[in-house]
Design a protein around this motif. Structure first.
Motif, short mmCIF file in Angstrom:
data_model
loop_
_atom_site.label_atom_id
_atom_site.label_comp_id
_atom_site.label_asym_id
_atom_site.label_seq_id
_atom_site.Cartn_x
_atom_site.Cartn_y
_atom_site.Cartn_z
N GLU A 153 0.83 -1.22 0.00
CA GLU A 153 0.00 0.00 0.00
C GLU A 153 0.86 1.26 0.00
O GLU A 153 0.48 2.28 -0.58
CB GLU A 153 -0.93 -0.01 1.22
CG GLU A 153 -2.01 -1.08 1.14
CD GLU A 153 -2.65 -1.35 2.49
OE1 GLU A 153 -2.28 -0.69 3.49
OE2 GLU A 153 -3.54 -2.24 2.56
N THR A 156 2.60 2.60 -3.70
CA THR A 156 1.70 2.86 -4.84
C THR A 156 2.39 3.60 -5.98
O THR A 156 1.99 3.47 -7.13
CB THR A 156 0.48 3.66 -4.38
OG1 THR A 156 0.93 4.80 -3.63
CG2 THR A 156 -0.45 2.83 -3.51
N SER A 162 5.41 -2.68 -5.49
CA SER A 162 4.14 -2.95 -4.83
C SER A 162 3.64 -4.36 -5.14
O SER A 162 3.16 -5.09 -4.26
CB SER A 162 3.09 -1.92 -5.26
OG SER A 162 1.85 -2.17 -4.64
#
Length: 317
Positions: A153, A156, A162
């Motif tokens: 998270e 991003t 990610s």
């Protein structure tokens, strides 16, 4: 080696300098430096928890001085020392209540919070990954999941990183036998890769780092579907499409999975057929053929598929 009493005496002496006195401000910067020096000495003497407590005291001083980078660094040092103390205790198989691990978790959490407040998500994510990997190595994959998810998270702005953190989430879910959960994560990852992967000019062939991730996800998803054996009425459309690509009657299926080497695709296709035919001997042969071509994670899954066929446990969706 410094005795515990010596440590407490010096720790209190530095702490006393922080007490407010009439018409005199405490010298917080000096106290922080002395806590840091004491931490270094204790670390050299292998008194890891005491060194960690000194780093925590240093972090409080840096917070008082509104020095967020110094606070984050001191908290990180404390976290790593507590973690190292926990790891050493486990290696010695000494009894304990995970108190050092709990202290490390708290320190990592505070350090991540400080980095987020400093608008440095990359640093925060790196600490989440560090903690997740440590927990995974301690055979605590279930506890590692939340930290890998948090890292993803926070990344991003870095899509590849990610997705790699999401891969760790899926890996931990497999280790905790949450095969449905792992399949869901990998399916989302593959969709994201498919949407982002650049194509070779004039073709529909994906290239680049996203392609490697697509291949990793595809192999894991096929093997998970073989492990779960969901009945047709419970098969989600995206999973049905995946299995259709590996059906022998499909025409030129490899063109749809052109991000996989053809030999790997054909062997996977054979695995799917052997599973459907419940042909254990063929599966054993295919495992031998695929072993050098797959990663450790994929070979673990293939082993589970074979074990499930040899001694079914009733695992299902």
């Amino acid at each position: 080696m410094a005795a515990e009493g010596d440590f407490l005496t010096r720790y209190r002496a530095v702490s006393n300098k922080l007490k407010k006195r009439f018409l005199r401000k405490p010298n917080v910067a000096e106290a922080s430096e002395q806590f840091g020096q004491l931490a270094k000495e204790l670390k050299q003497q292998d008194c890891l928890p005491y060194a960690a407590f000194c780093n925590l005291a240093m972090a409080r001083c840096e917070q008082t001085l509104f020095n967020a980078p110094g606070e984050a660094l001191a908290l990180t040092d404390a976290a790593r020392l507590f973690l190292q103390a926990e790891q050493e205790q486990r290696q010695l198989q000494a009894p304990g209540f995970d108190e050092h691990l709990q202290a490390a978790l708290n320190c990592y959490s505070f350090a991540v919070k400080v980095y987020i407040e400093m608008n440095q998500p990359v640093m925060a994510a790196s600490l989440c990954l560090e903690l997740g990997n440590a927990l995974k190595e301690m055979n605590k994959p279930g506890e590692a999941i939340i930290h890998f998810q948090r890292a993803s998270e926070l990344q991003t702005q870095m899509p590849i990183e990610s997705l790699l953190s999401q891969w760790e989430v899926a890996s931990c879910k497999i280790l905790t036998r949450d095969y449905d959960g792992a399949l869901a994560v990998l399916s989302e990852m593959q969709l994201a890769c498919h949407e982002r992967a650049p194509l070779l000019p004039g073709t529909n062939t994906p290239v680049g780092a996203f392609t490697d991730l697509m291949a990793k996800c595809e192999i894991s998803r096929v093997l998970l579907l073989m492990l779960l054996e969901p009945p047709p009425q419970k098969l989600l459309p995206e999973h049905a499409q995946t299995l259709e690509r590996y059906a022998w009657e499909s025409f030129d299926s490899h063109s749809q999975v052109n991000f996989l080497p053809e030999n790997v695709f054909l062997l996977l296709q054979s695995v799917v057929m052997a599973c459907q035919e419940k042909d254990i001997e063929s599966l054993k042969y295919l495992q031998t053929e695929l072993w050098p071509l797959l990663s450790a994670d994929h070979n673990h899954l293939l082993h589970l598929v074979l074990q499930e066929r040899i001694s079914p446990s009733g695992q299902g969706v």
